[in-house]
Design a protein around this motif. Structure first.
Motif, PDB file in Angstrom:
ATOM      1  N   LEU A   2       0.823  -1.203   0.000  1.00 38.06           N
ATOM      2  CA  LEU A   2       0.000   0.000   0.000  1.00 38.06           C
ATOM      3  C   LEU A   2       0.858   1.254   0.000  1.00 38.06           C
ATOM      4  O   LEU A   2       0.480   2.265  -0.601  1.00 38.06           O
ATOM      5  CB  LEU A   2      -0.939  -0.016   1.212  1.00 38.06           C
ATOM      6  N   TYR A   3       1.998   1.193   0.676  1.00 39.12           N
ATOM      7  CA  TYR A   3       2.894   2.356   0.699  1.00 39.12           C
ATOM      8  C   TYR A   3       3.380   2.684  -0.714  1.00 39.12           C
ATOM      9  O   TYR A   3       3.402   3.847  -1.124  1.00 39.12           O
ATOM     10  CB  TYR A   3       4.074   2.073   1.622  1.00 39.12           C
ATOM     11  N   LEU A   4       3.746   1.665  -1.473  1.00 36.12           N
ATOM     12  CA  LEU A   4       4.167   1.877  -2.852  1.00 36.12           C
ATOM     13  C   LEU A   4       3.017   2.355  -3.727  1.00 36.12           C
ATOM     14  O   LEU A   4       3.151   3.285  -4.511  1.00 36.12           O
ATOM     15  CB  LEU A   4       4.712   0.568  -3.443  1.00 36.12           C
ATOM     16  N   ALA A   5       1.866   1.686  -3.611  1.00 36.29           N
ATOM     17  CA  ALA A   5       0.776   1.912  -4.557  1.00 36.29           C
ATOM     18  C   ALA A   5       0.000   3.191  -4.286  1.00 36.29           C
ATOM     19  O   ALA A   5      -0.446   3.852  -5.221  1.00 36.29           O
ATOM     20  CB  ALA A   5      -0.175   0.713  -4.531  1.00 36.29           C
ATOM     21  N   SER A   6      -0.167   3.541  -3.024  1.00 38.36           N
ATOM     22  CA  SER A   6      -1.017   4.687  -2.699  1.00 38.36           C
ATOM     23  C   SER A   6      -0.261   6.008  -2.666  1.00 38.36           C
ATOM     24  O   SER A   6      -0.834   7.066  -2.949  1.00 38.36           O
ATOM     25  CB  SER A   6      -1.690   4.460  -1.340  1.00 38.36           C
ATOM     26  N   GLY A   7       1.004   5.951  -2.289  1.00 34.86           N
ATOM     27  CA  GLY A   7       1.747   7.190  -2.131  1.00 34.86           C
ATOM     28  C   GLY A   7       1.505   7.868  -0.798  1.00 34.86           C
ATOM     29  O   GLY A   7       2.001   8.974  -0.560  1.00 34.86           O
ATOM     30  N   LEU A  13      -0.298   5.785   7.075  1.00 33.94           N
ATOM     31  CA  LEU A  13      -0.572   4.347   7.138  1.00 33.94           C
ATOM     32  C   LEU A  13      -0.624   3.852   8.580  1.00 33.94           C
ATOM     33  O   LEU A  13      -1.426   2.980   8.920  1.00 33.94           O
ATOM     34  CB  LEU A  13       0.504   3.588   6.357  1.00 33.94           C
ATOM     35  N   ALA A  14       0.229   4.405   9.426  1.00 38.70           N
ATOM     36  CA  ALA A  14       0.213   4.010  10.831  1.00 38.70           C
ATOM     37  C   ALA A  14      -1.132   4.359  11.477  1.00 38.70           C
ATOM     38  O   ALA A  14      -1.708   3.560  12.222  1.00 38.70           O
ATOM     39  CB  ALA A  14       1.356   4.690  11.579  1.00 38.70           C
ATOM     40  N   SER A  22       6.869   3.411  14.201  1.00 43.01           N
ATOM     41  CA  SER A  22       8.093   2.614  14.035  1.00 43.01           C
ATOM     42  C   SER A  22       7.776   1.204  13.554  1.00 43.01           C
ATOM     43  O   SER A  22       8.545   0.615  12.786  1.00 43.01           O
ATOM     44  CB  SER A  22       8.866   2.553  15.357  1.00 43.01           C
ATOM     45  N   THR A  23       6.621   0.646  13.977  1.00 46.96           N
ATOM     46  CA  THR A  23       6.224  -0.686  13.517  1.00 46.96           C
ATOM     47  C   THR A  23       5.990  -0.680  12.005  1.00 46.96           C
ATOM     48  O   THR A  23       6.443  -1.579  11.287  1.00 46.96           O
ATOM     49  CB  THR A  23       4.938  -1.145  14.231  1.00 46.96           C
ATOM     50  N   SER A  27       8.261  -2.564   9.157  1.00 41.84           N
ATOM     51  CA  SER A  27       7.584  -3.526   8.288  1.00 41.84           C
ATOM     52  C   SER A  27       7.827  -3.210   6.814  1.00 41.84           C
ATOM     53  O   SER A  27       8.096  -4.108   6.006  1.00 41.84           O
ATOM     54  CB  SER A  27       6.079  -3.523   8.581  1.00 41.84           C
ATOM     55  N   VAL A  28       7.739  -1.937   6.471  1.00 40.70           N
ATOM     56  CA  VAL A  28       7.967  -1.521   5.078  1.00 40.70           C
ATOM     57  C   VAL A  28       9.387  -1.867   4.647  1.00 40.70           C
ATOM     58  O   VAL A  28       9.609  -2.442   3.577  1.00 40.70           O
ATOM     59  CB  VAL A  28       7.700  -0.009   4.920  1.00 40.70           C
ATOM     60  N   HIS A  29      10.357  -1.552   5.487  1.00 44.38           N
ATOM     61  CA  HIS A  29      11.744  -1.837   5.133  1.00 44.38           C
ATOM     62  C   HIS A  29      11.984  -3.343   4.978  1.00 44.38           C
ATOM     63  O   HIS A  29      12.669  -3.789   4.044  1.00 44.38           O
ATOM     64  CB  HIS A  29      12.698  -1.268   6.197  1.00 44.38           C
TER      65      HIS A  29
END
Length: 283
Positions: A2-7, A13-14, A22-23, A27-29
């Protein structure tokens, strides 16, 4: 994804998932690092002679350009200025960025990339300093030998070449032409439209941005290979790596039996017994 697709930002997102910032960041990394380590070998492998030959045949068949190894160009991925970085990431567009240098085939798939050069560098400079540029200069990238052009044997054998714009130097293995080169522009357009994080100034450390961009190109290739997609999904299901189907998502939660009923109706309507002949418009 979602981070990639939504911007959306990581903070947004948190809040959306009611998780700690931080979670979400960790997770993204971890997800993008896993994509790079597990999928790179299959969806963005090191070039081989067979791969170059396949690409050359594709450019001739689809773009009427013989002996073409791919279209090359650079894309600036904008980022927020890193602390104490001076003007290293500051580019001619007056933004801060890292450079994605890419070779794209006739089907808009990335075949070779280099990510992470400073935004102040030109496309030609990035290419000359890259492993791709050095390898082509030394002749050790498994490029097929020279071949005659189709229908013109009198010209004699010509070397296989990349095609780029005027930002790249003219070489025996690199031509500056327009028509076939447009596929790399289209590939960047597809990449940006699909992964909308590319439309904003990414607020991550440059090393993490590099991993994100590599993961985005791998997923881009994955989505352009439907047969490979299904095989990947089937293998994941066999190994029990797929997440269970998400139920009861949203504010108005239905009972489990309601989902079972809907699934039963779906099965019926997709069976011969549930197929209804089309209703005539006029009697």
């Amino acid at each position: 994804m979602l981070y990639l697709a939504s911007g959306d930002s990581l903070m947004s997102l948190a809040f959306s998932y009611r998780l700690g910032h931080s979670t979400v960041v960790n997770s993204v990394h971890m997800v993008y690092a896993a994509i790079e380590s597990k999928m790179m070998e299959e969806f963005l492998p090191s070039p081989t002679e067979d791969m170059w030959t396949e690409v050359a045949r594709g450019f001739w068949r689809k773009w009427n350009f013989p002996n073409c190894l791919g279209a090359i160009d650079g894309k600036h991925v904008t980022i927020q200025a890193p602390a104490r970085s001076g003007s290293q990431y500051y580019n001619y567009k007056k933004t801060f960025s890292i450079v994605l240098l890419a070779v794209v085939d006739h089907e808009y798939r990335f075949r070779a990339i280099q990510v992470g050069d400073f935004g102040r560098m030109s496309d030609g400079g990035v290419f000359s300093a890259s492993n791709l540029g050095k390898g082509l200069e030394r002749g050790d990238l498994n490029v097929p030998s020279s071949a005659p052009l189709p229908g013109a044997p009198e010209i004699g054998p010509l070397p296989h070449v990349l095609v780029g714009d005027a930002a790249f130097p003219l070489k025996t293995y690199l031509l500056r032409l327009s028509r076939a080169r447009m596929v790399v522009e289209c590939a960047f357009g597809i990449l940006t439209a699909r992964w909308r994080i590319m439309l904003r100034d990414i607020n991550l450390h440059p090393n993490h941005v590099n991993t994100l961009v590599v993961a985005a190109t791998i997923l881009h290739n994955y989505l352009l290979a439907p047969s490979e997609n299904q095989r990947y999904i089937d293998e994941a299901e066999e190994r029990g790596l797929c997440l269970p189907q998400a139920l009861n998502i949203g504010g108005r939660r239905a009972a489990r039996q309601a989902y079972e009923n809907r699934r039963a109706y779906t099965t019926f309507f997709n069976s011969p017994a549930g197929t209804h002949p089309p209703v005539p418009l006029f009697k």
